[in-house]
Scaffold this motif. Structure first.
Motif: not given
Length: 413
Positions: A364-377, A379-388
């Motif tokens: 889940s660490n690595e899948i979380g990295q992928f999810e973060s990368g997709v979400a950042a693409r 939604m944008g970097t900041v909104p993706s981390v707030v969403f998480g």
């Protein structure tokens, strides 16, 4: 009746030579992996300037990790766990050496051509998949059962200490001598991890009678299904890590939001581990928690709050403080989960249950990295981390409602 804290011997595991060598291998391997992870992330982002490429680094490691984890757990329960740990560390050492070669011949990855790096990370995912259950189960063989909880707290402390030094030193090495120097240190550390693991002398636990791979895996999964507290703790941590993957985007924060460069990236990467070390040392000197379930739920909720605060921060010092606090509360959940796995699982099933734990947490660490990368693409970097962070809070509420046994969990024994 005497106070349990007065009888608690925090340093008892270190009186065993096998545990000391085990800790030495864990320390150096984790240090090397942290250096490597930081340099890989910076190299890939520098070549592509695309946050999704950082997510693909995680995916490249998670796919083989998930694909062979259950089989790796079966192997860890069938063969000598020290031998399997040595073979896995040898694979990781080879991967570090290949990354060093790429840096000595930069034309291999020039012009945004980062697929060779992904290929090496894919191979390291296979090595990690076998190392995780084998080393975790071996940790229960080098100490007596009454020292499991204390040894887990120390293992977490040492791991987090390496996670503090690794990113900070990795960023410094990269700034001073580039990728060549950083990967050279990585190779040296992995070699020491291999040698110290080879020094462990212990009496391996008796293995079960031969059975098919499928049957062995069914036994492990049946056991886990019958442990709602353990399964609930693993599920909670899995989703918290999956949605709280801000660490994967730290190169973006360091480069474009906080403007602190690779040295600042090293400090940002180290900050969660600084907090985790402080907490793990505190926990190692304390008797088992009295309200472990409540503490687990609260710590994961606070982790989500820290991720939201970090995303909104524009101050480097505040960002460091929030990441350090996230590491402190995350370590509480790490120690509770690891202790539950070790204490509740029969020794002959530790490899398989640890493999499932690896799928829940490690992948889940690595899948979380992928999810973060997709979400950042998207939604944008900041909104993706707030969403998480928000999703982490929702998961805590759901698990507290659906698994009341976890909410009522008391002392870890």
């Amino acid at each position: 009746m005497s106070d349990p804290a007065a009888r608690h011997d925090s340093y008892a595991p270190f009186r065993l030579s096998g545990f000391r060598w085990y800790i030495g291998s864990l320390l150096t391997a984790t240090f090397g992996i942290q250096v490597q992870t930081l340099v890989v992330g910076w190299q890939v982002y520098e070549q592509t300037r695309d946050p999704l490429s950082l997510g693909l680094v995680g995916l490249a490691e998670a796919l083989p990790f998930i694909g062979v984890a259950l089989y790796a757990g079966h192997v860890a329960d069938r063969m000598d766990r020290r031998t399997l740990s040595l073979l896995s560390l040898a694979v990781l050492l080879a991967c570090s050496a290949v990354l060093l070669v790429f840096s000595l011949r930069p034309e291999i990855i020039a012009g945004g051509r980062v697929w060779p790096i992904y290929a090496v990370i894919f191979a390291s995912g296979i090595g990690r998949s076998f190392l995780q259950p084998a080393r975790t189960a071996l940790g229960a063989e080098v100490v007596p059962r009454e020292l499991y909880a204390t040894s887990v707290a120390w293992r977490s402390s040492v791991w987090q200490s390496a996670a503090v030094l690794g990113p900070a030193v990795g960023g410094f090495l990269y700034a001073v001598g580039g990728a060549v120097l950083a990967y050279s240190v990585d190779v040296a550390l992995m070699a020491v991890a291999l040698l110290t693991m080879a020094r462990i002398r212990h009496a391996p636990m008796a293995r079960e009678a031969a059975a098919s791979v499928a049957e062995n895996l069914r036994v492990g999964l049946r056991f886990l299904r019958g442990q709602p507290v353990l399964l609930g703790a693993l599920t909670l941590d899995m989703f918290a890590v999956l949605f709280g993957g801000a660490v994967a985007l730290l190169p973006v924060f360091a480069s474009e939001i906080l403007h602190v460069g690779p040295q600042g990236l090293g400090l940002l990467r180290a900050a969660p581990a600084v907090g985790a070390v402080a907490m793990s040392v505190f926990l190692a000197h304390r008797p088992p928690m009295r309200h472990a379930g409540r503490d687990l739920l609260v710590s994961v909720a606070l982790f989500g709050v820290c991720m939201i605060g970090f995303a909104l921060s524009r101050s480097f010092m505040l960002s460091l403080a929030l990441l350090a606090l996230s590491g402190m509360v995350d370590n509480v959940s790490v120690v509770i989960r690891a202790t539950l796995v070790t204490v509740l699982t029969p020794t002959n099933l530790l490899g398989r249950v640890s493999a499932v734990n690896s799928i829940f947490i490690g992948s889940s660490n690595e899948i979380g990295q992928f999810e973060s990368g997709v979400a950042a693409r998207l939604m944008g970097t900041v909104p993706s981390v707030v969403f998480g962070g928000t999703m982490t809070l929702l998961v805590v509420a759901l698990m507290a409602w659906r698994v009341p046994e976890l909410r009522r969990l008391g002392r870890l024994q």
